[in-house]
Design a protein around this motif. Structure first.
Motif: not given
Length: 521
Positions: A501-521
């Protein structure tokens, strides 16, 4: 290079006495038209000790500063560190509820407020049982100036807390990080012995204090200056124009978050500013975009660029990417956060708390004399962050290469850094919950060319309701600081969740970080 005795100093008291004797006329603090020499600072801090004692603040007691950056804040920090009281700077951009929480949590006996914050401090104090007395800063300093300087006072043990900085909490409330004299000065000797070039500061140098003092990146300018007997040029708040003016006035060293560098470079005045005296520009909290770095190097060819990595709990910098590893053409190491500074050990560890093989991802862990002893009144949070061997678990996932360079990949604890400000999703979600049209909310960080990351709220509507994004943002801004409120709102039909039941934040973030070298800017 400073004389050998100075290398062994570990407290504000030792440094202030030393520089008052060696450089009595040397400037310690500059703000606007106010100038404070080291001889004056040594006496004035003893007068402030007398003031604090007269108002019931003793060793181990807490008091707060509420206002923008100020030379007066630094003098209060110096006084607290000399006598063993604990000062807690409160972010001036926080919402009243957040200010009230910190004042109540610290059990502060006094609040010393900047001129523009007295009424707000009094309003917050009125809502706290046995709330602290509120003093306007100028009045407090005028009273202290009429007092006999404390001739003797019980100096704290170097490991006793003297500074309490608040870092946003994953459960919605901020945590008070306890920092001591030793934390603030422990790495200095190792850097000097290792002959680090950026630590060779002399009487002609000047450090600019432009970042918020409620963060280690702002407050940390005080210890750096005092350790080297040089002045801090204090800006009440960061502005591109003010920063450029300070550089032309003789600043030789400054720390900025990349967003602040960008704003400075885009200011019309930048094209005509003389940067020739600026030795080092330190940056951190987010990587410097390569194109911005190229522009900065072109405009400041004689300046050394230094990327820093650290956190409040490590008293700031624990790893560093030096000027020689910066290449405006780009290189692999520029994607890293550098290597451990002298005196610090960094390991990348797996879930078993054992180091992972070189090149594999794990949690970045720090062993350093600058590590905090823990969180104020939060033993469980302390135990979950600092293991029995003293290693501090940062919550950042990273990789270490064969040369010891650390590459940050993601944030285990979901923290968002927007324009250098730390934002935790749970805190924002708590503010948004209760909106009459929202059934569920999850907050994520998304890439931003301006801020590094921006706060985005993903929301699910209650049956029969429609959600207006502007209304959600306004709702949040009424309850938390504006910089924490979402910049954008996505209405989604269903929250992605795992089996528990835990929210998968990674799935929510994925479309916005696609193509980025890492998951922080």
């Amino acid at each position: 290079m400073a004389s050998t005795p100075v290398l062994n100093y570990i407290t504000f008291d030792e440094f202030l006495r030393h520089w008052a004797a060696q450089r009595p006329d040397g400037l310690a603090l500059v703000e606007g038209e106010r100038r404070t020499t080291y001889a004056q600072a040594e006496v004035l801090t003893r007068q402030l000790i007398a003031f604090l004692q007269a108002h019931g603040v003793g060793r181990g007691d807490r008091f707060a500063w509420y206002g923008k950056n100020s030379d007066r804040y630094f003098l209060l920090l110096f006084a607290a560190a000399r006598m063993g009281a604990v000062i807690a700077p409160v972010g001036w951009r926080l919402a009243p509820r957040e200010v009230g929480y910190i004042l109540a949590d610290t059990e502060s006996k006094l609040v010393i407020a900047g001129e523009d914050f007295v009424a707000a401090a009094q309003a917050v104090e009125a809502g706290i049982d046995n709330g602290p007395a509120v003093f306007e800063a100028a009045a407090a300093f005028a009273e202290a100036a009429g007092m006999e300087p404390a001739a003797s006072f019980a100096q704290p043990d170097p490991d006793e807390a003297v500074l309490q900085l608040y870092t946003s909490g994953t459960t919605g409330n901020p945590k008070g990080v306890l920092l001591s004299n030793r934390n603030l000065f422990s790495l200095r000797r190792a850097s000097r012995v290792a002959n680090m070039p950026w630590d060779k500061l002399d009487a002609q140098d000047c450090l600019l204090g432009a970042m918020p003092i409620a963060h280690i990146g702002g407050t940390g300018s005080g210890p750096i200056a005092v350790a080297n007997g040089i002045p801090v040029h204090v800006l009440p708040e960061y502005t591109p124009d003010g920063t450029l003016a300070a550089i032309e006035a003789g600043t030789t060293l400054l720390f900025l978050v990349p967003a602040a560098v960008q704003f400075m470079m885009q200011h019309p005045r930048a094209a005509t500013t003389d940067f020739s005296r600026l030795k080092y520009l330190m940056y951190g909290a987010a990587p410097m975009p390569l194109e911005l770095l190229k522009e900065a190097v072109k405009m400041m060819p004689a300046t050394g660029f230094i990327q820093l990595y650290g956190m409040t709990e490590t008293t700031g910098t624990v790893s560093l990417l030096p000027p020689e590893d910066h290449d405006v053409g780009g290189n692999r190491r520029m994607r890293s956060a550098g290597k451990a500074v002298p005196g610090v050990r960094i390991e990348v560890r797996g879930p078993d708390n054992q180091p992972v093989p070189t090149g594999e991802i794990g949690e970045i862990c720090i062993l350093s004399p600058s590590n905090t002893a823990g969180y104020w009144k939060l033993p469980e949070a302390t135990a979950s962050t600092i293991d029995p061997d003293g290693w501090l678990h940062t919550g950042d996932a990273g990789i270490m290469d064969e040369d010891g360079y650390v590459y940050i990949q993601d944030r285990i604890k979901d923290m968002i850094i927007s324009g250098g400000e730390n934002v935790y999703p749970a805190e924002v979600e708590s503010a948004i919950y209760g909106h009459p049209a929202i059934a569920e909310v999850a907050v994520i960080g998304v890439p931003s060319a301006k801020w590094g990351e921006e706060v985005k709220a993903c929301v699910v509507a209650k049956p029969g309701h429609e959600i207006d994004a502007a209304d959600v943002i306004a709702w949040a801004r009424e309850r938390i600081a504006a910089f924490k409120a979402p910049k954008s709102v996505d209405v989604i039909p269903l929250m992605p969740r795992n089996a528990s039941g835990k929210i998968l934040r990674r799935e929510l973030r994925a479309p916005y970080w696609e193509g980025q070298e890492r998951q922080i800017s």
